[in-house]
Design a protein around this motif. Structure first.
Motif, PDB file in Angstrom:
ATOM      1  N   LEU A 187       0.614  -1.115   0.033  1.00 19.11           N
ATOM      2  CA  LEU A 187      -0.157  -0.118   0.288  1.00 19.11           C
ATOM      3  C   LEU A 187       1.094   1.131  -0.050  1.00 19.11           C
ATOM      4  O   LEU A 187       0.543   2.124  -0.677  1.00 19.11           O
ATOM      5  N   LEU A 188       1.833   1.233   0.856  1.00 18.80           N
ATOM      6  CA  LEU A 188       2.538   2.672   0.800  1.00 18.80           C
ATOM      7  C   LEU A 188       3.457   2.697  -0.337  1.00 18.80           C
ATOM      8  O   LEU A 188       3.705   3.792  -0.888  1.00 18.80           O
ATOM      9  N   ARG A 189       3.918   1.728  -1.123  1.00 16.76           N
ATOM     10  CA  ARG A 189       4.708   1.666  -2.548  1.00 16.76           C
ATOM     11  C   ARG A 189       3.579   2.206  -3.514  1.00 16.76           C
ATOM     12  O   ARG A 189       4.181   2.994  -4.234  1.00 16.76           O
ATOM     13  N   LEU A 190       2.462   1.759  -3.287  1.00 20.75           N
ATOM     14  CA  LEU A 190       1.252   2.350  -4.386  1.00 20.75           C
ATOM     15  C   LEU A 190       1.327   3.594  -4.010  1.00 20.75           C
ATOM     16  O   LEU A 190       1.030   4.670  -5.021  1.00 20.75           O
ATOM     17  N   ARG A 228       1.877   6.544  -7.189  1.00 20.20           N
ATOM     18  CA  ARG A 228       0.853   7.219  -7.561  1.00 20.20           C
ATOM     19  C   ARG A 228       0.906   8.779  -7.337  1.00 20.20           C
ATOM     20  O   ARG A 228       0.255   9.623  -7.521  1.00 20.20           O
ATOM     21  N   GLY A 229       2.005   9.059  -6.602  1.00 21.92           N
ATOM     22  CA  GLY A 229       2.534  10.415  -6.342  1.00 21.92           C
ATOM     23  C   GLY A 229       1.611  10.983  -5.207  1.00 21.92           C
ATOM     24  O   GLY A 229       1.510  12.364  -4.922  1.00 21.92           O
ATOM     25  N   PHE A 230       1.049  10.216  -4.289  1.00 25.34           N
ATOM     26  CA  PHE A 230       0.178  10.639  -3.274  1.00 25.34           C
ATOM     27  C   PHE A 230       0.785  10.676  -1.983  1.00 25.34           C
ATOM     28  O   PHE A 230       0.522  11.466  -0.887  1.00 25.34           O
ATOM     29  N   ALA A 231       2.016   9.909  -1.803  1.00 24.05           N
ATOM     30  CA  ALA A 231       2.856  10.115  -0.512  1.00 24.05           C
ATOM     31  C   ALA A 231       3.058  11.506   0.165  1.00 24.05           C
ATOM     32  O   ALA A 231       2.965  11.684   1.348  1.00 24.05           O
ATOM     33  N   ASN A 252       1.478  13.942   0.086  1.00 23.34           N
ATOM     34  CA  ASN A 252       0.505  14.763   0.853  1.00 23.34           C
ATOM     35  C   ASN A 252      -0.669  13.856   1.343  1.00 23.34           C
ATOM     36  O   ASN A 252      -1.686  14.136   1.354  1.00 23.34           O
ATOM     37  N   THR A 253      -0.176  12.518   1.754  1.00 24.14           N
ATOM     38  CA  THR A 253      -0.994  11.524   2.420  1.00 24.14           C
ATOM     39  C   THR A 253      -0.669  11.420   4.003  1.00 24.14           C
ATOM     40  O   THR A 253       0.773  10.705   4.106  1.00 24.14           O
ATOM     41  N   ILE A 254      -1.307  11.443   4.930  1.00 25.36           N
ATOM     42  CA  ILE A 254      -1.251  10.987   6.335  1.00 25.36           C
ATOM     43  C   ILE A 254      -1.691   9.622   6.063  1.00 25.36           C
ATOM     44  O   ILE A 254      -2.768   9.242   6.062  1.00 25.36           O
ATOM     45  N   VAL A 255      -0.820   8.657   6.961  1.00 28.03           N
ATOM     46  CA  VAL A 255      -1.074   7.287   7.261  1.00 28.03           C
ATOM     47  C   VAL A 255      -1.183   7.151   8.677  1.00 28.03           C
ATOM     48  O   VAL A 255      -0.280   7.366   9.412  1.00 28.03           O
ATOM     49  N   VAL A 256      -2.258   6.550   8.914  1.00 28.48           N
ATOM     50  CA  VAL A 256      -2.453   5.906  10.321  1.00 28.48           C
ATOM     51  C   VAL A 256      -2.656   4.657  10.573  1.00 28.48           C
ATOM     52  O   VAL A 256      -3.636   4.179   9.807  1.00 28.48           O
ATOM     53  N   ILE A 257      -1.798   3.857  11.407  1.00 35.69           N
ATOM     54  CA  ILE A 257      -2.226   2.456  11.500  1.00 35.69           C
ATOM     55  C   ILE A 257      -2.300   2.117  13.251  1.00 35.69           C
ATOM     56  O   ILE A 257      -1.633   2.653  13.837  1.00 35.69           O
TER      57      ILE A 257
END
Length: 267
Positions: free
Chosen positions: A145-148, A152-155, A157-162
């Motif tokens: 998921l993080l690689r995608l 896609r150029g989203f990383a 400006n994307t906050i990821v919470v696990i």
């Protein structure tokens, strides 16, 4: 049993949806079905654990146009949950051909509790190995998921919470010995809370107590606008985080090691 949210309860997807965000969810069913108060999602796909929600979530992420609207994506999985029956590729922490005292493809809390008198040290190691296989499989999917997001150029400006709703017990207690969850012991209450923030320089760990509800409280939710920042939430819907997040919540990892194939994560 668990109850649905009161219809007047304001959730993060409610607020984001009302402010023009795309709100989507892919879950493994169970308590995470749309009819259990998840009504404000633009898209909500729920499947059972055997099918798994990961592939549908990845297909959506490959196709979404985030330039039109920022998105809130919830991905929920039961893969580390009982029954502990990981995919063959990740079933590498338990002995092959081992005859377990319970049916590992079906057993959950009740079956393990009833079988405790017949579960020895070798049996327990086998059960924990199966559980670790589920964690390893989930870890690999988080890496994909993080690689995608990167591809896609989203990383940027994307906050990821696990996070998770509970841990697991594996007969650690001599009194009130259990396998599974549903207790108030430390091994069940201490859960992972891992946050990746765009532009942050590296992993940090806070030592004071942090609760999952603090993510929502720390979000500055009343000031949310339509700024083009995305949120990916793994496990449960919580809020975006403010610029001064390092003062309150950054990266908190308490339970078993997550190693993330991308190298993002902490021990």
């Amino acid at each position: 049993g668990m109850r649905d949210l009161h219809p007047d309860t304001l959730t993060l997807p409610d607020v984001l949806h009302d402010n023009g965000w795309q709100t989507v969810a892919f879950t493994d069913g169970g308590w995470m079905k749309k009819e259990r108060s998840f009504h404000t999602f633009d898209l909500f796909e729920s499947v059972n654990k055997r099918v798994g929600s990961f592939d549908g979530m990845m297909r959506w992420l490959r196709e979404v146009d985030a330039r039109e609207k920022p998105f809130f994506l919830l991905w929920h999985t039961y893969e580390p949950h009982c029954p502990y029956d990981p995919a063959d590729a990740f079933d590498r922490y338990s002995e092959t051909g081992y005859e377990a005292p319970v049916d590992m493809t079906k057993a959950c809390r009740r079956e393990y509790t009833e079988a405790l008198g017949r579960i020895g040290d070798d049996d327990l190691a086998h059960i924990v190995g199966k559980y670790d296989g589920g964690i390893a499989s989930t870890d690999a999917k988080v890496g994909r998921l993080l690689r995608l997001l990167e591809k896609r150029g989203f990383a940027p400006n994307t906050i990821v919470v696990i996070t998770s709703d509970h841990g697991e017990s594996f007969a650690e207690r001599e009194i009130d010995k259990k396998i599974g969850h549903g207790t108030m012991y430390e091994e069940v209450l201490r859960i992972p809370l891992i946050v990746r923030i765009p532009g942050h320089t590296g992993p940090e760990r806070v030592t004071h107590r942090v609760e999952s509800i603090d993510i929502m409280r720390s979000s500055g939710i009343s000031e949310i606008d339509q700024a083009a920042i995305n949120i990916v939430q793994l496990a449960a819907p919580y809020a975006p985080l403010p610029d001064n997040i390092t003062d309150r919540v950054d990266i908190l990892h308490i339970t078993r090691t997550w190693r993330f194939e991308t190298g993002i994560g902490v021990e």
